[in-house]
Design an enzyme around this catalytic site. Structure first.
Site, PDB file in Angstrom:
ATOM      1  N   HIS A  70       0.848  -1.185   0.000  1.00 56.81           N
ATOM      2  CA  HIS A  70       0.000   0.000   0.000  1.00 56.81           C
ATOM      3  C   HIS A  70       0.886   1.238   0.000  1.00 56.81           C
ATOM      4  CE1 HIS A  70      -3.955  -1.810   1.741  1.00 56.81           C
ATOM      5  NE2 HIS A  70      -3.334  -2.692   0.978  1.00 56.81           N
ATOM      6  N   GLU A  72       0.898   3.928   1.831  1.00 60.95           N
ATOM      7  CA  GLU A  72       1.385   4.356   3.145  1.00 60.95           C
ATOM      8  C   GLU A  72       2.541   3.484   3.630  1.00 60.95           C
ATOM      9  OE1 GLU A  72      -3.223   4.678   3.540  1.00 60.95           O
ATOM     10  OE2 GLU A  72      -1.787   3.562   2.323  1.00 60.95           O
ATOM     11  N   CYS A 100      -6.405   2.166   5.655  1.00 61.73           N
ATOM     12  CA  CYS A 100      -7.076   0.914   5.992  1.00 61.73           C
ATOM     13  C   CYS A 100      -6.560   0.431   7.353  1.00 61.73           C
ATOM     14  CB  CYS A 100      -6.786  -0.122   4.912  1.00 61.73           C
ATOM     15  SG  CYS A 100      -5.075  -0.748   4.946  1.00 61.73           S
ATOM     16  N   CYS A 103      -2.658  -0.161   7.324  1.00 65.01           N
ATOM     17  CA  CYS A 103      -1.890   1.071   7.251  1.00 65.01           C
ATOM     18  C   CYS A 103      -2.038   1.902   8.525  1.00 65.01           C
ATOM     19  CB  CYS A 103      -2.305   1.873   6.021  1.00 65.01           C
ATOM     20  SG  CYS A 103      -1.853   1.026   4.480  1.00 65.01           S
TER      21      CYS A 103
END
Length: 179
Positions: A70, A72, A100, A103
Site C-alpha cells: 500500500h 502508506e 485501511c 496502514c
C-alpha cells in the site's frame, strides 16, 4: 468526522496550514497517478518532515503481488530508511485515501504524529469512518487526523479509475462473446 481538527483558531494560521496541506496533498496525488499509469488503484502517499518529503509511495499490490504494498506502507519504509529510524516523529503523512486497518496500524507503530488524507474509504477506512485506530485511546500512541484536503480531486481519481475499469471489463467480456 475530524474535519480540520488540528487547525489553529487564528484565521491567518488556518489559511497558511490549508495551503501547506494542499501543497503536500498535490505530491500525494502525483504518486497516485504513478500507480494509475501501472493499472494500479490510484492511491498515493508522501511523508513530510521539516518541510521536505522524506518518503513516497503509491499502490503496488497488483504489480508486486504483495497485499502489503500500500502507498502508506511503502512511504513509511522509505522514510524510515532515509531517517535511519522506525520512529517517524515530527513527520506528517499525506495520503489520498483514508488509511485501511493495516496502514493505520503501521502509522501508529511508526509513531507518525499527524495524518492528512483526502477522501474517506467507506469500505475499509480506519481513521474515523469504520473505526478510528489512529486515535484509539488504548494504544500507547495516537495520531492527529485531518481529513478532506483536496477531497474532490482525491475522490475523482478513484471514481474515474473504477469507471474506466468497468468499461474495459465490459468491453473485454463483449469481445470474448464475439469470438
Amino acid at each position: 468526522m475530524h474535519k480540520y481538527k488540528t487547525y489553529p483558531q487564528q484565521k491567518e494560521g488556518f489559511v497558511i496550514l490549508i495551503v501547506q496541506h494542499q501543497q503536500w496533498m498535490k505530491e500525494a496525488i502525483a504518486e497516485a497517478r504513478k500507480a494509475e499509469q501501472l493499472g494500479e488503484v490510484p492511491i498515493g502517499a508522501v511523508i513530510v518532515k521539516n518541510n521536505e518529503i522524506v518518503g513516497r509511495g503509491y499502490n503496488l499490490r497488483e504489480t508486486t503481488h504483495d497485499a502489503t504494498a500500500h502507498a502508506e506502507i511503502l512511504a513509511i519504509r522509505e522514510a524510515s530508511e532515509r531517517l535511519g529510524s522506525w520512529r517517524l516523529l515530527d513527520c506528517t503523512l499525506y495520503v489520498t485515501l483514508e488509511p485501511c486497518p493495516m496502514c493505520a496500524g503501521a502509522i501508529v507503530q511508526s509513531r507518525i504524529p499527524t495524518v492528512v488524507y483526502g477522501t474517506t474509504d467507506l469500505k475499509a477506512g480506519c481513521a474515523g469512518t469504520l473505526m478510528n485506530l489512529l486515535q484509539e485511546p488504548r494504544f500507547n500512541h495516537r495520531t492527529e487526523v485531518v481529513d478532506g484536503i483536496m477531497q474532490e480531486q482525491c475522490a475523482a481519481l478513484l471514481t474515474d479509475f473504477f469507471r474506466e475499469l468497468r468499461v474495459r471489463l465490459k468491453q473485454n467480456k463483449q469481445q470474448r462473446k464475439e469470438e
